[in-house]
Design a protein around this motif. Structure first.
Motif, mmCIF file in Angstrom:
data_model
loop_
_atom_site.group_PDB
_atom_site.id
_atom_site.type_symbol
_atom_site.label_atom_id
_atom_site.label_comp_id
_atom_site.label_asym_id
_atom_site.label_seq_id
_atom_site.Cartn_x
_atom_site.Cartn_y
_atom_site.Cartn_z
ATOM 1 N N ASP A 276 1.204 3.764 3.027
ATOM 2 C CA ASP A 276 0.627 5.026 2.553
ATOM 3 C C ASP A 276 1.717 6.011 2.096
ATOM 4 N N HIS B 274 0.809 -1.228 0.000
ATOM 5 C CA HIS B 274 0.000 0.000 0.000
ATOM 6 C C HIS B 274 0.842 1.276 0.000
ATOM 7 N N HIS C 228 1.206 5.260 -2.420
ATOM 8 C CA HIS C 228 0.636 6.147 -3.446
ATOM 9 C C HIS C 228 1.818 6.721 -4.224
ATOM 10 N N LYS D 61 -9.548 -0.474 -5.423
ATOM 11 C CA LYS D 61 -9.602 0.174 -4.101
ATOM 12 C C LYS D 61 -10.871 1.021 -4.020
ATOM 13 N N ILE E 166 1.553 9.719 -0.043
ATOM 14 C CA ILE E 166 0.230 10.348 0.011
ATOM 15 C C ILE E 166 0.359 11.818 0.375
HETATM 16 ZN ZN LIG Z 1 -3.706 4.924 1.117
#
Ligand SMILES: [Zn+2]
Length: 449
Positions: free
Chosen positions: A352, A90, A92, A207, A355
């Motif tokens: 993450d 996970h 971005h 997602k 992000i």
């Molecule tokens: Zn995320």
């Protein structure tokens, strides 16, 4: 047969035997003497040995019990610990530029930079979730598989779905809006059509965001996410769901999503949710580390070695004010993480990263893993959650453990992470597909940005 024919035949034989020779006689390497952490929670092999040939592990066991092929190079790893490379399910990817953040940075070169940073820190596979434009990502994946890029973490991605003006947080949305990276759907029929178009592109996951951001966003409704889940499962696809609040997590896990993203941090899990988790056993990525810049603030060399000085200065001037102590939140997180694991939630590594500016690729993985252990996960469980279990989730049969037949992607450590999980940061070397990364040269390109 004419002379040309004979010649062609001879050349053909010569080429094919040269081919066969180069394939079968590529020298093997035997790595000897290290403690081997297999990645499946089994007891480590003390004084182990393994053979690597043509990018694969061809034998593994105790030193002395493994025969090196004749002509093999011997590498002495006495005193070291070897573990499988990590897998981050996970992030971005693409928007972070270290001195800027946004859609303008989203280029194949920047995606590659992020994947090389993950590789530098021992991560062999990195999955971007819900924020990468589909066609450009398919192209990148194909180019990487075709060997067009230097060594990097293997790229995976999935598209996102949200109601119009819903989905990613306000920062990430600036990026995803500009690139039309999130499919906006309002009705079950639109949702099913969007999933069908993803399935037609052979995508394996999607997602969704189920969050009203404290009443400021439209939240995806149950009829829409139920349609997405049913359509995805009909096509053999998995659904990853962002949900932060306890009622939303209950709803999406009950509805049958496959991967839950985030950890409830404002209240303790109740008996109803524990029984839902126990029956559904979702994969689960905690992404607790977002916003915590403590390593950069503390001038931890592990972080500093890959950051441009300008970015470090910015972090230290903007993000290092003492964080308000919040023992209640820490106690809730510790309770909830332990409850989730004890109830059968299948913990997998996700960060993450990317992000928001300067929550970065690679070291964030190590931050997240250390947080798990602080919150009550054992080092052995943490290693499984960062290696073999994400391999299982992503269907990567060649990665996740040290075993015969697996791709020779592994990390050599100077200390044992089963004693102290932060020893996972004592990286002596990272190997992808049997080849050692030139981490020194990589770090130079990272800090020069
Ligand atoms: Zn995320």
């Amino acid at each position: 047969m004419g002379r040309l024919g004979i010649l062609a035949g001879i050349v053909g034989i010569a080429l094919s035997s040269a081919d066969a020779l180069s394939q079968s006689s590529r020298p093997a390497t035997i790595y000897e003497g290290a403690r081997l952490i297999v990645g499946d929670a089994s007891a480590p092999i003390e004084g182990g040995a393994f053979v690597v040939q043509d990018g694969r592990i061809t034998a593994i066991g105790r030193k002395g019990a493994i025969n090196a092929p004749s002509g093999a190079t011997h590498v002495d790893l006495t005193g070291k610990t070897v573990m499988p490379t990590l897998i981050n399910v996970h992030v971005h990817i693409g928007y972070e530029g270290y001195t800027s953040w946004g859609a303008d940075n989203y280029t194949p070169a920047n995606v590659l930079d992020h994947l090389r940073r993950e590789a530098f820190y021992g991560i062999a596979v990195t999955q971007s979730v819900g924020s990468s434009p589909t066609d450009a990502s398919i192209q990148f994946k194909n180019d990487q598989e075709a060997g067009k890029f230097p060594p990097a973490s293997r790229f995976m991605f999935m598209p996102g779905m949200a109601p119009p003006h819903g989905g990613p947080d306000a920062i990430l949305m600036k990026g995803t809006d500009a690139l039309h990276a999130v499919n906006e759907v309002s009705t079950p029929a639109e949702a099913r059509a969007a999933v069908q178009s993803m399935a037609a592109k052979q995508l394996k996951s999607v997602k969704i965001w189920v969050d009203d951001r404290r009443g400021t966003y439209p939240k995806m409704t149950p009829d829409v996410y139920n349609a997405i889940i049913a359509e995805a499962h009909a096509h053999g696809m998995m659904v990853n769901a962002h949900a932060i609040a306890l009622p939303d997590q209950k709803a999406v896990v009950s509805a049958g999503i496959d991967v839950l993203v985030h950890t409830v941090g404002n209240e303790k899990l109740d008996a109803e949710y524990v029984s839902i988790v126990r029956s559904k056993k979702p994969y689960w990525t905690t992404v607790i580390g977002l916003g915590d810049r403590s390593e950069a603030c503390n001038r931890d060399a592990f972080v500093d070695q890959t950051y441009p000085a300008k970015a470090l200065d910015a972090i230290r001037s903007e993000s290092c004010a003492p964080r308000p102590e919040n023992p209640a939140r820490e106690e809730i997180l510790s309770y909830n993480v332990k409850q989730m694991v004890a109830s059968g939630a299948r913990l997998v590594l996700g960060t993450d990263a990317g992000i928001a500016a300067r929550h970065a690729f690679g070291w964030a993985d190590h931050h997240e893993i250390a947080r798990w252990v602080e919150l009550g996960v054992t080092p052995s469980e943490a290693i499984v959650a960062a290696t073999s279990r994400p391999a299982e989730l992503l269907g990567l049969k060649d990665l996740g453990t040290l075993a015969t037949g697996k791709t020779a992607s592994f990390v050599v450590l100077n200390a044992n992470p089963l004693d102290n999980i932060k020893n996972m940061r004592q990286i002596e070397g990272v190997y992808l597909n049997g080849a050692r990364l030139d981490r020194e040269a990589m770090a130079k390109t990272f800090t020069a940005r």
